[in-house]
Motif scaffolding. Structure first.
Motif, PDB file in Angstrom:
ATOM      1  N   PRO A 770       0.812  -1.228   0.000  1.00  0.00           N
ATOM      2  CA  PRO A 770       0.000   0.000   0.000  1.00  0.00           C
ATOM      3  C   PRO A 770       0.840   1.271   0.000  1.00  0.00           C
ATOM      4  O   PRO A 770       0.430   2.283  -0.572  1.00  0.00           O
ATOM      5  CB  PRO A 770      -0.836  -0.124   1.284  1.00  0.00           C
ATOM      6  N   GLN A 771       2.030   1.223   0.633  1.00  0.00           N
ATOM      7  CA  GLN A 771       2.886   2.418   0.604  1.00  0.00           C
ATOM      8  C   GLN A 771       3.312   2.747  -0.824  1.00  0.00           C
ATOM      9  O   GLN A 771       3.295   3.923  -1.239  1.00  0.00           O
ATOM     10  CB  GLN A 771       4.132   2.211   1.482  1.00  0.00           C
ATOM     11  N   ALA A 772       3.698   1.729  -1.573  1.00  0.00           N
ATOM     12  CA  ALA A 772       4.119   1.945  -2.961  1.00  0.00           C
ATOM     13  C   ALA A 772       2.950   2.411  -3.816  1.00  0.00           C
ATOM     14  O   ALA A 772       3.107   3.256  -4.702  1.00  0.00           O
ATOM     15  CB  ALA A 772       4.716   0.664  -3.538  1.00  0.00           C
ATOM     16  N   VAL A 773       1.762   1.882  -3.552  1.00  0.00           N
ATOM     17  CA  VAL A 773       0.576   2.280  -4.313  1.00  0.00           C
ATOM     18  C   VAL A 773       0.240   3.746  -4.026  1.00  0.00           C
ATOM     19  O   VAL A 773      -0.055   4.520  -4.943  1.00  0.00           O
ATOM     20  CB  VAL A 773      -0.613   1.361  -3.980  1.00  0.00           C
ATOM     21  N   ALA A 774       0.295   4.124  -2.755  1.00  0.00           N
ATOM     22  CA  ALA A 774       0.013   5.519  -2.394  1.00  0.00           C
ATOM     23  C   ALA A 774       1.021   6.459  -3.044  1.00  0.00           C
ATOM     24  O   ALA A 774       0.660   7.511  -3.594  1.00  0.00           O
ATOM     25  CB  ALA A 774       0.019   5.687  -0.884  1.00  0.00           C
ATOM     26  N   ALA A 775       2.298   6.100  -3.001  1.00  0.00           N
ATOM     27  CA  ALA A 775       3.336   6.945  -3.616  1.00  0.00           C
ATOM     28  C   ALA A 775       3.128   7.036  -5.123  1.00  0.00           C
ATOM     29  O   ALA A 775       3.315   8.100  -5.722  1.00  0.00           O
ATOM     30  CB  ALA A 775       4.720   6.381  -3.308  1.00  0.00           C
ATOM     31  N   TRP A 787      12.354   4.438  -7.159  1.00  0.00           N
ATOM     32  CA  TRP A 787      12.655   4.453  -5.720  1.00  0.00           C
ATOM     33  C   TRP A 787      12.736   3.027  -5.171  1.00  0.00           C
ATOM     34  O   TRP A 787      13.579   2.727  -4.325  1.00  0.00           O
ATOM     35  CB  TRP A 787      11.578   5.249  -4.984  1.00  0.00           C
ATOM     36  N   LEU A 788      11.883   2.160  -5.684  1.00  0.00           N
ATOM     37  CA  LEU A 788      11.883   0.771  -5.232  1.00  0.00           C
ATOM     38  C   LEU A 788      13.185   0.082  -5.650  1.00  0.00           C
ATOM     39  O   LEU A 788      13.802  -0.658  -4.862  1.00  0.00           O
ATOM     40  CB  LEU A 788      10.679   0.044  -5.824  1.00  0.00           C
ATOM     41  N   LEU A 789      13.611   0.331  -6.879  1.00  0.00           N
ATOM     42  CA  LEU A 789      14.849  -0.285  -7.368  1.00  0.00           C
ATOM     43  C   LEU A 789      16.065   0.229  -6.599  1.00  0.00           C
ATOM     44  O   LEU A 789      17.007  -0.524  -6.343  1.00  0.00           O
ATOM     45  CB  LEU A 789      15.011  -0.012  -8.865  1.00  0.00           C
ATOM     46  N   ARG A 790      16.036   1.490  -6.215  1.00  0.00           N
ATOM     47  CA  ARG A 790      17.153   2.011  -5.419  1.00  0.00           C
ATOM     48  C   ARG A 790      17.252   1.282  -4.087  1.00  0.00           C
ATOM     49  O   ARG A 790      18.353   1.032  -3.589  1.00  0.00           O
ATOM     50  CB  ARG A 790      16.951   3.515  -5.140  1.00  0.00           C
ATOM     51  N   SER A 791      16.112   0.956  -3.495  1.00  0.00           N
ATOM     52  CA  SER A 791      16.125   0.334  -2.157  1.00  0.00           C
ATOM     53  C   SER A 791      16.529  -1.136  -2.208  1.00  0.00           C
ATOM     54  O   SER A 791      16.921  -1.703  -1.190  1.00  0.00           O
ATOM     55  CB  SER A 791      14.745   0.444  -1.524  1.00  0.00           C
ATOM     56  N   LYS A 792      16.377  -1.754  -3.382  1.00  0.00           N
ATOM     57  CA  LYS A 792      16.685  -3.183  -3.561  1.00  0.00           C
ATOM     58  C   LYS A 792      15.878  -4.051  -2.599  1.00  0.00           C
ATOM     59  O   LYS A 792      16.364  -5.061  -2.087  1.00  0.00           O
ATOM     60  CB  LYS A 792      18.186  -3.435  -3.365  1.00  0.00           C
ATOM     61  N   SER A 793      14.632  -3.628  -2.334  1.00  0.00           N
ATOM     62  CA  SER A 793      13.806  -4.350  -1.366  1.00  0.00           C
ATOM     63  C   SER A 793      12.342  -4.023  -1.595  1.00  0.00           C
ATOM     64  O   SER A 793      12.007  -2.962  -2.127  1.00  0.00           O
ATOM     65  CB  SER A 793      14.198  -3.949   0.061  1.00  0.00           C
ATOM     66  N   ASP A 795      10.434  -4.241   1.148  1.00  0.00           N
ATOM     67  CA  ASP A 795      10.073  -3.869   2.515  1.00  0.00           C
ATOM     68  C   ASP A 795       9.828  -2.358   2.544  1.00  0.00           C
ATOM     69  O   ASP A 795      10.733  -1.577   2.239  1.00  0.00           O
ATOM     70  CB  ASP A 795      11.200  -4.239   3.475  1.00  0.00           C
ATOM     71  N   PRO A 796       8.609  -1.915   2.911  1.00  0.00           N
ATOM     72  CA  PRO A 796       8.341  -0.470   2.890  1.00  0.00           C
ATOM     73  C   PRO A 796       9.274   0.341   3.784  1.00  0.00           C
ATOM     74  O   PRO A 796       9.518   1.519   3.508  1.00  0.00           O
ATOM     75  CB  PRO A 796       6.888  -0.366   3.372  1.00  0.00           C
ATOM     76  N   ASP A 797       9.805  -0.292   4.819  1.00  0.00           N
ATOM     77  CA  ASP A 797      10.690   0.447   5.722  1.00  0.00           C
ATOM     78  C   ASP A 797      12.071   0.662   5.115  1.00  0.00           C
ATOM     79  O   ASP A 797      12.887   1.408   5.670  1.00  0.00           O
ATOM     80  CB  ASP A 797      10.792  -0.276   7.069  1.00  0.00           C
ATOM     81  N   ARG A 798      12.286   0.057   3.944  1.00  0.00           N
ATOM     82  CA  ARG A 798      13.509   0.339   3.206  1.00  0.00           C
ATOM     83  C   ARG A 798      13.251   1.208   1.974  1.00  0.00           C
ATOM     84  O   ARG A 798      14.105   1.994   1.578  1.00  0.00           O
ATOM     85  CB  ARG A 798      14.190  -0.978   2.790  1.00  0.00           C
ATOM     86  N   TYR A 799      12.035   1.102   1.395  1.00  0.00           N
ATOM     87  CA  TYR A 799      11.823   1.913   0.188  1.00  0.00           C
ATOM     88  C   TYR A 799      11.119   3.241   0.455  1.00  0.00           C
ATOM     89  O   TYR A 799      11.269   4.180  -0.331  1.00  0.00           O
ATOM     90  CB  TYR A 799      11.115   1.129  -0.917  1.00  0.00           C
ATOM     91  N   VAL A 800      10.354   3.371   1.538  1.00  0.00           N
ATOM     92  CA  VAL A 800       9.715   4.659   1.814  1.00  0.00           C
ATOM     93  C   VAL A 800      10.744   5.770   2.016  1.00  0.00           C
ATOM     94  O   VAL A 800      10.560   6.885   1.509  1.00  0.00           O
ATOM     95  CB  VAL A 800       8.739   4.560   3.005  1.00  0.00           C
TER      96      VAL A 800
END
Length: 833
Positions: A770-775, A787-793, A795-800
């Motif tokens: 849901p965090q990725a959907v909201a963003a 942003w997701l690819l930068r985090s390599k995860s 897990d919302p606590d790594r990509y948020v």
């Protein structure tokens, strides 16, 4: 004989009493069926009641309720018959019955009958709350029937009646309502201009359209009516009908720019591009050409045609090398190359920008750190973390002791987080804790101290330092609007299920549980509250939670900040008893009489505006917090799908309540004013079948529009779910809606359908995120993927933390906080928990 008469009298009284009780029970049964949205049962009971006693049926306006209920079931024949009976007997609700009859005939395609009922409404009740809407609809109905002379005639009658209508409205409307009246005036003018145009009265049409453009309510924010005006003028000015919308008419360059600006603001990019291109073709030596080229580049970016944007930006720099626009173009060109995935070209241009406009400039631009930080992002997007870390070092040295240095350090921490280098990430976070200025999340790519505290706890958890992680998570306040506080609580409850961390959680839970009990016994309310709320964050055990909630509840009754939570007593408004004979009340306003009837029938959506009209004329002698009448009207508004009014009432009051006040302990009606669940039928019809949690859709809606169906943003996004025309057009295509128009988004069911479809599409790209959907909803799916690819995860606590746009990051915080509140209050069917 007297005994016989007395007995007959008693029997008559008894029969009357039994009959009244039977009718009253049936009334309650009808209301219960409507509350459950069992419209079939409600209609059955209403029709049975009509057969039992037609007089009682009519006296109590059950025929109007039958019409409304049949309308919801799409039973048009029953609805039309019921509403016609209301009109024929001149009920106090005849205005509304006429309005519904007009709508029903319009939906069936009979515009002539629609106008007949609208005319009756305006004739019988020119001061009705429905009158202005009826006037607008009358003119539009004539327009749709291609009777343009009649449109002109009806519009001039509107103008003539307006001064009379406004004299009353000025007394009862606040500023926001005045804005609504102005919008209605502008809508009338659009219809008038278009009618003149279709009737061949071109000069009159031109005059009206120019008036709309010259008298913008907000000059920097041209509205839908300004958009209609420039389209009308373009059509009038086109030499050939086939040129309209393809070739810009011959105009002075300033008029091209004005029309282009209106189109661009409203995201009608094709028409905006057409006018900017006309500057290039017809005024090649104009200084406005630099501005025009810059805007064409920006339009191309918004359309994600980055290669086209580069062409415009390079040409601008070549032709106008010393202009301010050339400076902006170089920066935008670098960004376009980055979006094309060409990091080397992007970095080369950012470096050129630094050399040309920062290092060697007498007056460097605002935010000189941005190209440095953008280079870091460009390198990260290509996975070149080593190069990015090197550039971070240079940036921190260049902007030592400035905000940019903290931003660069935060980028370094995110790299270490993406690499799973928890020790290095912890060192970065410790240094950030001591940074004098973090800028907060309002700075693009920025952070704040709550996020830093959470990420520090997260690193402890990943390293297996569970005791430190638990203590750090508990230090982050949890509350109704606290995103990271909520995430901390969720991670604590996950740790309770972790074999390695379970004992640490149990130890903390026992400690806080005992502390809460001890403090409550000692009447130390504040310590009891804190301990109980900490314990609640550590367990899902229903027994322990009940025990701790009880301690917190008792503490709240003592602590001043917590016991003064917004609440109110719902006043019984409206008629409470069945009428058995015509009412003799003549000292009440028509608005009060109609409000009473609507409330008796349970039609809160129509009662609320009438109540507002009644209250608007009364002096405000009480503060909202102690005004039970204001509270009651807010509750009625919420129940009637006017949730924007409920939230507007509740938010200022709740802003004075501590953020960590437990939602579970809030007065139910009061907290639902803050988190209402309007349009439940549309949500369950559109969201649930598309596997979108209706509560998540509500959370988006709350943030996007505060449930205002008619709102339009500065980015030209419309309606409850705030869609821009281009996105809406794509969704309309997917939904096979060939006759879709952007203004359809102001219709709640349409907005919810489109929002549900769009959310469903994004959830397919980011499942269970849901965090990725909201963003994505706020900042776009392509950006979220970066942003997701930068985090390599996943897990919302790594990509948020990677979310680069300050607006999108804040949006995620707010939407997810809303979602958590809705999950606490409602189940998936939007029923109260």
């Amino acid at each position: 004989m007297k005994k016989v008469l007395s007995l007959l009298f008693l029997l008559t009284l008894l029969a009357t009493s039994v009959f009244a009780q039977t009718i009253s029970e049936r009334h309650q049964k009808i209301r219960a069926a409507l509350d459950k949205k069992d419209f079939a049962l409600a209609i059955e009971e209403l029709q049975s009641l009509r057969k039992t006693d037609a007089k009682i049926f009519e006296l109590n306006n059950y025929d109007y309720l039958l019409g409304r209920t049949a309308e919801k079931r799409q039973d048009l024949a029953t609805a039309i018959t019921a509403f016609q009976r209301v009109v024929e007997r001149k009920s106090v609700l005849q205005d509304y019955a006429l309005w519904h009859l007009a709508r029903l005939w319009r939906s069936s395609g009979n515009l002539m009958l629609e106008r007949l009922f609208l005319q009756q409404l305006l004739l019988f009740s020119p001061d009705s709350l429905l009158a202005n809407a009826a006037r607008i609809r009358m003119a539009r109905s004539f327009y749709e029937s291609k009777d343009y002379r009649a449109v002109v005639s009806s519009q001039w009658s509107v103008v003539r009646s307006e001064s009379k209508a406004q004299s009353l409205k000025a007394k009862v409307e606040d500023q926001s309502q005045s804005s609504k009246a102005k919008a209605q005036n502008r809508e009338w003018l659009v219809l008038l201009g278009e009618a003149f145009q279709r009737d061949g009265q071109k000069e009159k049409a031109r005059e009206v359209f120019k008036t709309l453009l010259d008298d913008l309510p907000k000059p920097d924010s041209p509205d839908d009516f300004a958009l209609a005006a420039v389209r009308g003028l373009d059509e009038l000015d086109s030499l050939k009908p086939e040129d309209y919308g393809k070739i810009a008419p011959q105009l002075p360059e300033n008029e091209h720019l004005r029309r282009a600006g209106v189109y661009q603001f409203n995201r009608a990019f094709g028409e905006a591009e057409m006018h900017y291109r006309a500057i290039d073709e017809r005024y090649p030596n104009s200084q406005n050409l630099a501005f025009s080229l810059l805007q064409r580049g920006r339009i191309a970016v918004l359309e994600e045609r980055f290669d086209k944007a580069v062409v415009h930006y390079e040409r601008l720099q070549s032709q106008f090398p010393n202009s301010i626009q050339a400076r902006d173009a170089l920066n935008f060109e670098a960004s376009a190359y980055a979006r094309l995935g060409n990091a080397d070209e992007a970095i080369a241009r950012y470096k050129l920008f630094i050399s040309k406009y920062i290092d060697n400039a007498a007056a460097p631009p605002e935010n000189p750190e941005r190209p440095f930080l953008n280079i870091i992002d460009a390198l990260r997007d290509k996975g070149r973390d080593t190069d990015a870390l090197s550039w971070i070092e240079q940036t921190r040295a260049r902007f030592k002791n400035q905000l940019a240095a903290a931003q660069a350090l935060f980028s370094q921490m995110r790299i270490h987080l993406s690499q799973g280098d928890w020790n290095s990430a912890l060192r970065d976070l410790a240094e950030l804790e001591n940074a004098p200025d973090l800028g907060g999340i309002k700075v693009s790519g920025g952070t704040n101290r709550v996020e830093i505290a959470f990420l520090k706890a997260f690193c402890f958890e990943q390293m297996g330092r569970f005791n430190e992680a638990i203590s750090a998570y508990l230090l982050i306040p949890d509350g109704r609007a606290e995103y990271y506080g909520g995430r901390a609580t969720e991670r604590l409850k996950d740790l309770a299920l972790n074999d390695k961390a379970r004992n640490f959680i149990a130890g903390k839970l026992n400690f806080y549980r005992a502390a809460a009990t001890q403090a409550a016994t000692a009447n130390d309310a504040e310590r009891a509250r804190q301990a109980a709320q900490n314990a609640l964050r550590l367990t899902n055990n229903s027994g322990i939670r009940s025990e701790m909630l009880d301690i917190a509840r008792r503490a709240y009754t003592v602590l001043p900040a917590y016991k003064n939570v917004p609440s109110g007593e719902i006043i019984l408004l409206g008629r409470q008893k069945l009428l058995e004979k015509p009412s003799s009340k003549t000292n009440q306003s028509s608005h009060q009489i109609m409000a009473d009837e609507f409330l008796f029938l349970g039609l809160d959506d129509e009662a609320a505006p009438e109540l507002e009209a009644v209250q608007s004329l009364k002096p405000k002698t009480q503060s909202p917090k102690t005004d039970n009448l204001a509270f009651t009207i807010a509750v009625i508004s919420k129940r009637g799908n006017l949730a924007n009014l409920a939230v507007a009432y509740a938010e200022p009051l709740w802003s004075n309540v501590p953020a960590d006040y437990l939602i579970e302990l809030a007065p139910r009606e009061s907290i639902e004013l803050l988190y209402p669940a309007p349009y439940s039928e549309s949500l369950l019809m559109s969201a649930a079948p598309r596997l979108v949690d209706s509560r998540f859709a509500l959370s988006i809606m709350r943030q996007e529009s505060r449930y205002r169906a008619d709102v339009k943003s500065l980015a030209a996004a419309r309606g409850l779910m705030q869609f821009i025309p281009s996105t809406a057009a794509q969704i309309a295509l997917a939904l096979n809606q060939t006759d879709f128009a952007p203004n359809d988004l102001y219709d709640p069911p349409t907005a919810i359908l489109f929002g549900s479809q769009y959310l469903s599409n994004i959830f397919k790209q980011f499942p269970d995120q849901p965090q990725a959907v909201a963003a994505s909803y706020n900042g776009g799916e392509a950006n979220m993927l970066r942003w997701l690819l930068r985090s390599k995860s996943t897990d919302p606590d790594r990509y948020v933390p990677e979310i680069q746009f300050s607006q999108s990051k804040d949006y995620v915080y707010k939407v997810l906080a809303n979602y958590r509140a809705y999950q606490t209050l409602y189940d998936e069917r939007l029923q109260r928990k």
